[in-house]
Motif scaffolding. Sequence first.
Motif, mmCIF file in Angstrom:
data_model
loop_
_atom_site.group_PDB
_atom_site.id
_atom_site.type_symbol
_atom_site.label_atom_id
_atom_site.label_comp_id
_atom_site.label_asym_id
_atom_site.label_seq_id
_atom_site.Cartn_x
_atom_site.Cartn_y
_atom_site.Cartn_z
ATOM 1 N N VAL A 61 0.826 -1.215 0.000
ATOM 2 C CA VAL A 61 0.000 0.000 0.000
ATOM 3 C C VAL A 61 0.854 1.256 0.000
ATOM 4 N N ASN A 62 2.021 1.205 0.594
ATOM 5 C CA ASN A 62 2.888 2.380 0.627
ATOM 6 C C ASN A 62 3.584 2.592 -0.708
ATOM 7 N N ALA A 63 4.207 1.558 -1.227
ATOM 8 C CA ALA A 63 4.932 1.679 -2.491
ATOM 9 C C ALA A 63 3.999 1.974 -3.660
ATOM 10 N N MET A 64 2.776 1.460 -3.607
ATOM 11 C CA MET A 64 1.828 1.654 -4.702
ATOM 12 C C MET A 64 0.971 2.897 -4.537
ATOM 13 N N GLY A 65 1.070 3.576 -3.405
ATOM 14 C CA GLY A 65 0.318 4.804 -3.203
ATOM 15 C C GLY A 65 -1.165 4.589 -2.975
ATOM 16 N N ILE A 66 -1.520 3.475 -2.336
ATOM 17 C CA ILE A 66 -2.928 3.155 -2.092
ATOM 18 C C ILE A 66 -3.355 3.749 -0.750
ATOM 19 N N ASP A 67 -4.411 4.559 -0.767
ATOM 20 C CA ASP A 67 -4.905 5.197 0.456
ATOM 21 C C ASP A 67 -5.905 4.319 1.202
ATOM 22 N N MET A 68 -6.706 3.568 0.456
ATOM 23 C CA MET A 68 -7.651 2.629 1.050
ATOM 24 C C MET A 68 -7.671 1.376 0.194
ATOM 25 N N LEU A 69 -7.623 0.215 0.855
ATOM 26 C CA LEU A 69 -7.603 -1.064 0.154
ATOM 27 C C LEU A 69 -8.698 -1.956 0.713
ATOM 28 N N ALA A 70 -9.661 -2.309 -0.134
ATOM 29 C CA ALA A 70 -10.744 -3.214 0.259
ATOM 30 C C ALA A 70 -10.409 -4.621 -0.206
ATOM 31 N N PHE A 71 -10.621 -5.606 0.675
ATOM 32 C CA PHE A 71 -10.268 -6.977 0.316
ATOM 33 C C PHE A 71 -11.259 -7.964 0.923
ATOM 34 N N PRO A 72 -11.573 -9.053 0.205
ATOM 35 C CA PRO A 72 -12.394 -10.133 0.762
ATOM 36 C C PRO A 72 -11.496 -11.155 1.430
ATOM 37 N N GLY A 73 -12.022 -11.840 2.430
ATOM 38 C CA GLY A 73 -11.240 -12.877 3.080
ATOM 39 C C GLY A 73 -11.336 -14.224 2.407
ATOM 40 N N HIS A 74 -12.382 -14.440 1.612
ATOM 41 C CA HIS A 74 -12.702 -15.795 1.156
ATOM 42 C C HIS A 74 -12.175 -16.136 -0.227
ATOM 43 N N LYS A 75 -11.486 -15.205 -0.875
ATOM 44 C CA LYS A 75 -10.953 -15.501 -2.216
ATOM 45 C C LYS A 75 -9.468 -15.815 -2.107
ATOM 46 N N GLY A 76 -8.606 -14.967 -2.622
ATOM 47 C CA GLY A 76 -7.180 -15.257 -2.621
ATOM 48 C C GLY A 76 -6.535 -15.308 -1.252
ATOM 49 N N LEU A 77 -7.203 -14.794 -0.224
ATOM 50 C CA LEU A 77 -6.652 -14.882 1.127
ATOM 51 C C LEU A 77 -6.985 -16.208 1.786
ATOM 52 N N LEU A 78 -7.841 -17.015 1.122
ATOM 53 C CA LEU A 78 -8.063 -18.417 1.492
ATOM 54 C C LEU A 78 -8.775 -18.609 2.823
ATOM 55 N N GLY A 79 -9.445 -17.565 3.306
ATOM 56 C CA GLY A 79 -10.218 -17.673 4.531
ATOM 57 C C GLY A 79 -11.669 -18.035 4.250
ATOM 58 N N PRO A 80 -12.501 -18.050 5.296
ATOM 59 C CA PRO A 80 -13.920 -18.393 5.117
ATOM 60 C C PRO A 80 -14.724 -17.216 4.587
ATOM 61 N N GLN A 81 -15.880 -17.527 4.059
ATOM 62 C CA GLN A 81 -16.810 -16.484 3.642
ATOM 63 C C GLN A 81 -17.290 -15.713 4.869
ATOM 64 N N GLY A 82 -17.705 -14.464 4.642
ATOM 65 C CA GLY A 82 -18.147 -13.631 5.752
ATOM 66 C C GLY A 82 -17.015 -12.888 6.428
ATOM 67 N N THR A 83 -15.851 -12.824 5.760
ATOM 68 C CA THR A 83 -14.712 -12.079 6.294
ATOM 69 C C THR A 83 -14.143 -11.170 5.210
ATOM 70 N N GLY A 84 -13.503 -10.120 5.648
ATOM 71 C CA GLY A 84 -12.884 -9.166 4.729
ATOM 72 C C GLY A 84 -12.399 -7.970 5.520
ATOM 73 N N GLY A 85 -12.025 -6.908 4.816
ATOM 74 C CA GLY A 85 -11.565 -5.751 5.560
ATOM 75 C C GLY A 85 -11.205 -4.578 4.682
#
Length: 379
Positions: free
Chosen positions: A185-209
């Motif tokens: 996020v710092n090197a790419m200049g991202i101010d806000m990053l939305a992510f799901p937990g259940h796709k590439g992060l390999l967690g369960p559905q109903g999670t994210g951040g």
Amino acid sequence: MYLDWAASSWPKPTGVAQAMVDFMGANGANPGRGGHRQAMTASRAIYECRVELAKLFHVDRPTDIALLSSATEALNLAIKGFLKPGDHVISTELEHNSVRRPLEWVRVNQQVEVTYVGASRNGTIDLQEVSKAFRPTTKLFACSHASNLLGSVVPIAKIAEMCSERGVKLLVDAAQTAGSFPIDVNAMGIDMLAFPGHKGLLGPQGTGGLYIHPEIELEPLLHGGTGSNSEEVGQPTVRPERYEAGTRNTPGLVGLKEGVRFVNTETVASIRAHESKLIRRMQEGLEAIPGICCLGPNRGEERASLLAFVRKGEDPAVTAHRLDREYGIAVRAGYHCSPLGHQTAGTTETGAVRSSVGYATTTEQVDTFLEAIRTMPAK
């Protein structure tokens, strides 16, 4: 055979489900709502999830990550919590409805002006058009890191430079890239990053951040109990409690921690290399089959770990149904919550079939899929 990783990853690493079962068997406490050992253990587990995510995305302070139910909730918090009446926001024609619908809501209900920058048929964003879209009132650029339909990858770092020069904040939807593309996020200049937990992060559905830059303050999407500052009438100002009203999905976040830990251990570079090899093989194979039209970047160009296509003379829904019922292969067909993307691709009337791979997909599975498409008789 599962080739629908772009919708949700499966199978998960074995430690994900086991960690959730173990936690629920030993702990039922509400994190942050007590000083007893179980409550403290629950709070610690959630903090460890933040630490793993911070490591993955190169976030300096884990408390700048709000743990939510999904990328959709994260995008709603970012868009509705940041924009004010009279603001202008830029987005693209590649967006999932999780970006577009909150933007349309603030346009209608908060008098926020919205500009959608066009893309080429294969999903390339014209940076000159991006530059022209900025106005004195532009406050936010909101876009996907990669299209969930075309698989095209948006040049985030270059857009971030444009935003920084103009004092505009950048919100990135990493639904198709978190866990399989390097994100700093710092090197790419991202101010806000939305992510799901259940796709590439390999967690369960109903999670994210949502990662929120420390200089950004958002109006909370939800107001209520946080377990802290309970004597105050207003929502706490301290992070992350300000954005996490209500009870967190502690078992789910325990599972997410294990999924992210797996990604950090395996390394994003290794996962990316594996998925890239498979998706190239899939594209080469599909393009060699008569009557198949692949969407998105040309062969050899960067793309996310997904490939959408149309089979001449057959409704994509029929193709997907036959793959499932006749060959035991799970893919997704339809509009993929991306109507603007289908306008870009010229598939508004038909939709498309989308196949997608993940860390556990094998070369043999890709070849089996290609053989099914190749030998499937026309109907």
